[in-house]
Design a protein around this motif. Structure first.
Motif, short mmCIF file in Angstrom:
data_model
loop_
_atom_site.label_atom_id
_atom_site.label_comp_id
_atom_site.label_asym_id
_atom_site.label_seq_id
_atom_site.Cartn_x
_atom_site.Cartn_y
_atom_site.Cartn_z
N ILE A 294 0.84 -1.21 0.00
CA ILE A 294 0.00 0.00 0.00
C ILE A 294 0.87 1.25 0.00
O ILE A 294 0.60 2.22 -0.73
N SER A 295 1.92 1.26 0.83
CA SER A 295 2.79 2.44 0.88
C SER A 295 3.53 2.64 -0.43
O SER A 295 3.67 3.77 -0.92
N ALA A 296 3.99 1.52 -1.05
CA ALA A 296 4.66 1.65 -2.34
C ALA A 296 3.69 2.12 -3.42
O ALA A 296 4.04 2.96 -4.28
N GLY A 297 2.45 1.60 -3.41
CA GLY A 297 1.46 2.05 -4.38
C GLY A 297 1.11 3.51 -4.21
O GLY A 297 0.90 4.23 -5.20
N THR A 298 1.06 3.97 -2.96
CA THR A 298 0.76 5.39 -2.73
C THR A 298 1.86 6.27 -3.29
O THR A 298 1.60 7.30 -3.94
N ALA A 299 3.13 5.89 -3.03
CA ALA A 299 4.25 6.67 -3.55
C ALA A 299 4.28 6.65 -5.07
O ALA A 299 4.55 7.67 -5.72
N LEU A 300 4.00 5.49 -5.65
CA LEU A 300 4.02 5.39 -7.11
C LEU A 300 2.89 6.21 -7.73
O LEU A 300 3.10 6.93 -8.72
N GLY A 301 1.68 6.13 -7.16
CA GLY A 301 0.58 6.93 -7.69
C GLY A 301 0.84 8.42 -7.56
O GLY A 301 0.53 9.20 -8.47
N SER A 302 1.42 8.83 -6.42
CA SER A 302 1.74 10.24 -6.24
C SER A 302 2.78 10.71 -7.25
O SER A 302 2.69 11.83 -7.79
N ALA A 303 3.77 9.84 -7.56
CA ALA A 303 4.78 10.22 -8.54
C ALA A 303 4.18 10.37 -9.93
O ALA A 303 4.55 11.30 -10.68
N HIS A 410 -6.82 15.24 3.99
CA HIS A 410 -6.48 13.93 3.46
C HIS A 410 -5.04 13.54 3.80
O HIS A 410 -4.73 12.37 4.01
N ARG A 411 -4.14 14.52 3.89
CA ARG A 411 -2.78 14.24 4.34
C ARG A 411 -2.76 13.91 5.83
O ARG A 411 -2.06 12.99 6.26
N PHE A 412 -3.51 14.67 6.59
CA PHE A 412 -3.57 14.40 8.04
C PHE A 412 -4.15 13.02 8.31
O PHE A 412 -3.69 12.30 9.21
N GLN A 413 -5.15 12.61 7.54
CA GLN A 413 -5.78 11.32 7.74
C GLN A 413 -4.80 10.17 7.52
O GLN A 413 -4.68 9.26 8.36
N ILE A 414 -4.09 10.17 6.42
CA ILE A 414 -3.17 9.08 6.13
C ILE A 414 -1.99 9.09 7.10
O ILE A 414 -1.45 8.04 7.47
N PHE A 415 -1.59 10.28 7.56
CA PHE A 415 -0.49 10.38 8.53
C PHE A 415 -0.90 9.74 9.86
O PHE A 415 -0.13 8.97 10.46
N LEU A 442 -9.26 -3.51 7.97
CA LEU A 442 -8.33 -2.47 8.39
C LEU A 442 -7.38 -2.10 7.26
O LEU A 442 -7.09 -0.91 7.01
N LEU A 443 -6.87 -3.10 6.56
CA LEU A 443 -5.99 -2.82 5.43
C LEU A 443 -6.74 -2.10 4.32
O LEU A 443 -6.18 -1.21 3.65
N GLY A 444 -8.02 -2.46 4.13
CA GLY A 444 -8.82 -1.74 3.15
C GLY A 444 -9.02 -0.29 3.51
O GLY A 444 -9.01 0.59 2.63
N LEU A 445 -9.18 -0.03 4.82
CA LEU A 445 -9.34 1.35 5.26
C LEU A 445 -8.07 2.16 5.01
O LEU A 445 -8.14 3.33 4.57
N LEU A 446 -6.90 1.54 5.25
CA LEU A 446 -5.65 2.23 4.95
C LEU A 446 -5.50 2.46 3.46
O LEU A 446 -5.02 3.52 3.02
N GLY A 447 -5.95 1.49 2.66
CA GLY A 447 -5.91 1.67 1.21
C GLY A 447 -6.81 2.79 0.74
O GLY A 447 -6.46 3.54 -0.19
N ILE A 448 -7.98 2.93 1.36
CA ILE A 448 -8.88 4.04 0.99
C ILE A 448 -8.24 5.38 1.31
O ILE A 448 -8.33 6.34 0.53
N SER A 449 -7.59 5.48 2.48
CA SER A 449 -6.90 6.73 2.83
C SER A 449 -5.81 7.05 1.83
O SER A 449 -5.62 8.21 1.43
N ALA A 450 -5.06 6.01 1.40
CA ALA A 450 -4.01 6.24 0.41
C ALA A 450 -4.61 6.66 -0.93
O ALA A 450 -4.09 7.57 -1.60
N GLY A 451 -5.71 6.02 -1.33
CA GLY A 451 -6.35 6.41 -2.57
C GLY A 451 -6.90 7.82 -2.52
O GLY A 451 -6.85 8.55 -3.52
#
Length: 464
Positions: A294-303, A410-415, A442-451
């Motif tokens: 999830i963290s790698a996907g978030t960084a890749l999507g942001s890039a 949205h940044r505060f939420q994922i942090f 729980l992992l899905g919730l973290l994925g939603i925050s990243a999305g």
């Protein structure tokens, strides 16, 4: 005359003895003539003869325990052992203990297993048995049978439940009660207890965290962390290369890349810690892979989103016109002077406006434009002064939580989610000696925050 007198005295003496004998019954005389086989303790003590005490057998117990070495030391005050060591346990009067059990177990000495802190370790069975006789130092001395049983402190699939109780919440060393018994729960009493503090009480310590391997691992991990922090400070390893520069001339830190680095170091440190304590090399699970993914996907999507943004020429943020490589106090002093000069310049423009004729619209518009430029520079100097006055941690937090100089939810939420899951991760590793198993919800919730974090970057791209 003398002979007659002597004969009379002898006759009187014989008659007196006969009379005395007739006064006692014949049974009493027979009893007095019966020989006594042995003297009683009271009679012997009265006669001044010391009694010989009968020896008392020693109670069955575990007397000593130690680490198997070439030179055995059985009279030591402290013993230290760790996983992989072979230890021996001395059992006094083992057969008496077996006979004292209410339910006679259908087990023999070869069926003994190790007990640590009254916890059966079924996967740790005996590796050798030796029997001998031993004299104690009591008075009188007693010779007791001593059974020495050897165990190998291995951690396998069968002994893992027992080891989990002993190794949880690990410290460098932990004092334990060593004993032996049968797999059905019958345990031999042990003198290696935690209650006594006398000199005869042996202390047995189990080394949970080996110092040498731990020190070596800490050097490697801390070295990698220090190198990472140095690179993060002076390079773009976790910076957002497409964002405007900060007032100090650096690019801001990227929340997505920071999250990826957070989970990387947390996972690798936990993996090494579990290997140090348990010896297991297969401790990673699907939850760890999901968090890193999830963290790698978030960084890749942001890039990808940042790469799609057009970068206007000369867009480098609100750069100060001072040398930011100097100490912050000197930079603050110069910015304070620039603010004062700019404020005087604005006041001068406002005073000049009062002298312009209302009919001269061109001059009024030019004055208004100049005032707006000065106000913008003044606001920029104020923001830069405030930024350089912050401590370092506050500037980093602003980079992670702010976008376009505004704190975004949205940044505060994922942090916050990353921080909470990180705390739960560390607590589970320390208390349970295992990587946590997060639920799919729980992992899905973290994925939603990243999305959500990546999704809020898209409108900015379209607007530009």
């Amino acid at each position: 005359m003398k002979q007659e007198h002597l004969s009379q005295c002898l006759s009187l003496l014989v008659g007196f003895c006969a009379t005395l004998a007739l006064q006692f019954p014949s049974e009493l005389l027979g009893a007095e003539q019966t020989p006594v086989p042995s003297a009683t303790p009271a009679a012997t003590g009265a006669a001044g003869i010391s009694p010989t005490p009968s020896p008392t057998p020693e109670p069955f117990t575990v007397r000593r325990a130690g680490v198997h070495k070439w030179t055995e030391q059985r009279h030591v005050w402290e013993t230290y052992a760790q996983r992989g060591d072979e230890i021996w346990v001395d059992i006094i009067n083992f057969k008496d203990w077996v006979n004292s059990l209410e339910k006679k177990p259908d087990h023999q000495i070869n069926d003994l297993i190790l007990y640590l802190d009254h916890i059966p370790m079924p996967g740790i069975s005996r590796i050798y048995v030796h029997e001998r006789k031993e004299w104690n130092d009591k008075v009188p001395p007693v010779q007791s049978p001593v059974t020495t049983v050897g165990f190998s402190l291995v951690r396998n699939d069968t002994s893992k439940p027992g080891w989990s109780h002993l190794l949880n919440q690990p410290v460098f060393k932990r004092r334990v009660i060593v004993s032996a018994g049968f797999p059905n729960g019958e345990e031999i009493p042990s003198e290696l207890t935690l209650d006594k503090v006398t000199g005869e009480d042996q202390q047995f310590y189990l080394t949970i965290i080996p110092k040498f391997r731990t020190a070596f691992g800490l050097i490697v991990i801390l070295g990698a962390l220090i190198a990472f922090l140095a690179l993060a400070r002076h390079t773009h390893i976790i910076r957002d290369a497409g964002a405007p520069r900060r007032p100090d001339g650096q690019r801001p830190y990227s929340l997505a890349r920071g999250q990826m680095a957070f989970w990387f170091f947390l996972a690798i440190a936990s993996y090494f810690f579990l290997w140090i304590v348990t010896g297991d090399m297969d401790t990673l699970n699907s939850s760890v892979l999901a968090l890193i993914g999830i963290s790698a996907g978030t960084a890749l999507g942001s890039a990808f989103v940042d790469a799609a943004k057009p970068v206007p020429a000369g867009s480098s943020g609100n750069q100060p016109i001072v040398d930011v490589t100097r100490p912050h106090l000197e930079v603050l002093a110069e910015l304070t002077q620039l603010r004062a000069d700019t404020q005087k310049e604005l006041e001068a423009l406002q005073k000049a406006r009062t002298l312009i004729s209302p009919s001269d619209k061109h001059a009024l518009d030019d004055n208004e434009q100049q005032q707006n430029e000065v106000r913008e520079r003044l606001a920029n100097y104020r923001w830069q002064s405030a930024y350089f006055a912050w401590p370092t941690w506050k500037g980093v937090m602003y980079d992670l939580l702010a976008e376009n100089n505004l704190i975004s939810f949205h940044r505060f939420q994922i942090f916050v989610w990353t921080l909470i899951l990180g705390i739960m991760f560390v607590a589970n590793v320390y208390n349970e000696l295992a990587m946590p198993e997060f639920s799919a919800t729980l992992l899905g919730l973290l994925g939603i925050s990243a999305g959500t974090y990546v999704g809020f970057k898209l409108p900015e791209t379209k607007a530009q």
